[in-house]
Design an enzyme around this catalytic site. Sequence first.
Site, PDB file in Angstrom:
ATOM      1  N   LEU A  38       0.829  -1.214   0.000  1.00  0.00           N
ATOM      2  CA  LEU A  38       0.000   0.000   0.000  1.00  0.00           C
ATOM      3  C   LEU A  38       0.861   1.261   0.000  1.00  0.00           C
ATOM      4  O   LEU A  38       1.792   1.386   0.787  1.00  0.00           O
ATOM      5  CB  LEU A  38      -0.901  -0.010   1.239  1.00  0.00           C
ATOM      6  N   ASP A  41       0.629   8.754   1.428  1.00  0.00           N
ATOM      7  CA  ASP A  41       1.075  10.137   1.181  1.00  0.00           C
ATOM      8  C   ASP A  41       2.422  10.278   0.471  1.00  0.00           C
ATOM      9  O   ASP A  41       3.376   9.577   0.802  1.00  0.00           O
ATOM     10  CB  ASP A  41       1.238  10.886   2.512  1.00  0.00           C
ATOM     11  N   SER A 101       4.236  10.525   7.939  1.00  0.00           N
ATOM     12  CA  SER A 101       4.576  11.519   6.914  1.00  0.00           C
ATOM     13  C   SER A 101       5.479  12.632   7.416  1.00  0.00           C
ATOM     14  O   SER A 101       5.513  12.940   8.607  1.00  0.00           O
ATOM     15  CB  SER A 101       3.296  12.130   6.355  1.00  0.00           C
ATOM     16  N   ARG A 159       1.378  15.422  13.993  1.00  0.00           N
ATOM     17  CA  ARG A 159       2.214  14.749  12.995  1.00  0.00           C
ATOM     18  C   ARG A 159       2.361  15.540  11.700  1.00  0.00           C
ATOM     19  O   ARG A 159       1.805  16.610  11.536  1.00  0.00           O
ATOM     20  CB  ARG A 159       1.633  13.371  12.683  1.00  0.00           C
ATOM     21  N   GLU A 218      -4.496  17.101   9.109  1.00  0.00           N
ATOM     22  CA  GLU A 218      -3.303  16.342   8.724  1.00  0.00           C
ATOM     23  C   GLU A 218      -2.544  17.057   7.611  1.00  0.00           C
ATOM     24  O   GLU A 218      -3.095  17.886   6.887  1.00  0.00           O
ATOM     25  CB  GLU A 218      -3.713  14.954   8.219  1.00  0.00           C
TER      26      GLU A 218
HETATM   27  C1  FRU Z   1      -2.496  10.985   5.907  1.00  0.00           C
HETATM   28  C2  FRU Z   1      -1.857  10.273   7.078  1.00  0.00           C
HETATM   29  C3  FRU Z   1      -0.890  11.171   7.826  1.00  0.00           C
HETATM   30  C4  FRU Z   1       0.031  10.179   8.464  1.00  0.00           C
HETATM   31  C5  FRU Z   1       0.123   9.117   7.399  1.00  0.00           C
HETATM   32  C6  FRU Z   1       0.297   7.721   7.917  1.00  0.00           C
HETATM   33  O1  FRU Z   1      -2.951  10.111   4.935  1.00  0.00           O
HETATM   34  O2  FRU Z   1      -2.846   9.779   7.966  1.00  0.00           O
HETATM   35  O3  FRU Z   1      -1.484  12.045   8.744  1.00  0.00           O
HETATM   36  O4  FRU Z   1       1.281  10.722   8.760  1.00  0.00           O
HETATM   37  O5  FRU Z   1      -1.066   9.187   6.652  1.00  0.00           O
HETATM   38  O6  FRU Z   1       0.494   6.836   6.854  1.00  0.00           O
END
Ligand code: FRU
Length: 469
Positions: A38, A41, A101, A159, A218
């Site tokens: 999979l 981001d 991310s 994050r 996010e």
């Molecule tokens: C966005 C997210 C981010 C996180 C990442 C984890 O799609 O949820 O906030 O860092 O994906 O894969």
Amino acid sequence: MLEASLLKHLTLAVMRGQCRASQDPHRPGWHLAPCVGLLNDPNGFIYHAGYYHLFYQWNPLDCRHGSKFWGHWCSTDLVHWEHQPVALVPSEAYESHGCYSGSAVIADDLITLIYTGNVKYPDGSRTAFQCLAQENPRGEFDKLGPVLSLPTGYTGHVRDPKVWQHHGQWYMVLGAQDLQLQGKVLLLRSDNLREWHNLGEIAGSHLGGLGPFGYMWECPDLFRLAEQDVLIFCPQGIAAESERYRNTFQAGYLLGQLDYANASYSHQDFHELDAGFEFYAPQTTVAADGRRLLFGWMGIPDDDEFYQPTVAYGWIHTMTCPRELSMQGNQLIQQPARELTALRREYRQWQGPAQEAPYLPINSAEMIIDVNAPFSLELGHTLHLAWDGERITLSRNNLRTGLREFRYWRGQLHQLQLLCDRCSIEIFINQGEAVMTSSYFPPDLPRAIFSGSAELHLQHWLLSSPMLE
Ligand code: FRU
């Protein structure tokens, strides 16, 4: 030790899965996709010393969101990409549930990654560390460990650091959830990337005139474009309206002015970046020539993703095409990066009433459609687009429920530019005034079938499929 073990399992997943993934008829011809597992981001997008680097959230072990690694590609031209050594493996205690991310900067002439170490506890709670990793001469990344733990006043959902330099200092925006469960963006400053000072919230739910605006924000990104400071982010928890906010989660932007001295940001209304079915977590960087480029994830983290047929082939999701951003008045414009014209082959054009148009192949193709009157367009018997003179309606059957679902764009249409690949269509409206991005899974040899009496001018190219080496 754990790193070695994770890498062995990653190798096994690739050895077992790659052949099956490459046999998938929906495998994209020219979009970036994970070799197995999979992808979500785009991360660490940066241009340095003649190369674009694009990192990505990757679970190589499964087609579900699990423990995330950072994959790494690079390119000189945004069209031909090469795999690089896997950049981050979630092997340390401070990133036990994923190297989430983040972004990249150049410090001491080295690519430096700033990412979130995500840690989940058995009771369901979590914490997050913002961490550094630095490029070494072998093209790998050495972890420098956490530089920031949870700021007080926030839940474990903090994050996705995006870092940039301004007047000799480093700045970071972070997505966050406060203790009242409201989504926020924090601004931080540092002299050295290691010690960070939290300057406070610059935007968020119940701030800056937005009212209630989601329980978590996010993937923030903040940059200057024309005379504006653009803040991109992905709010979660916005209620759907009849014509907008129809995806489970949104990706959008604010235009405004950032006052660095007072750490305050005055901004206008929120706009979605995309009106299609799948678009999330975009990230930008500056190109060699100063253009602002963007990649997005052609996915949405919700229950529908796993019904995509590529899962049977052991992989899921792609990036969007690279896009270039510009500002027209108060409007953010997104266009396909001009480098993509290198993919064009076999040009043809046609003019006449929509219903007489030839059935054009769209397996891997680009189409520019000039039109001023209502018409409709069926794409691979899977996605339907109709322009009624006031709005575009894009519709398809939901893969999970089978029910018809709709997305809209309202305005005066003059031109559509469609970029089609085997599992996606990106529709640029009026030279980038809006975009509708969607994954789709048509049967073999999909075609575009027009109907209506509107006079069309069509331009069509087949697009080549460069190897991802
Ligand atoms: C966005 C997210 C981010 C996180 C990442 C984890 O799609 O949820 O906030 O860092 O994906 O894969």
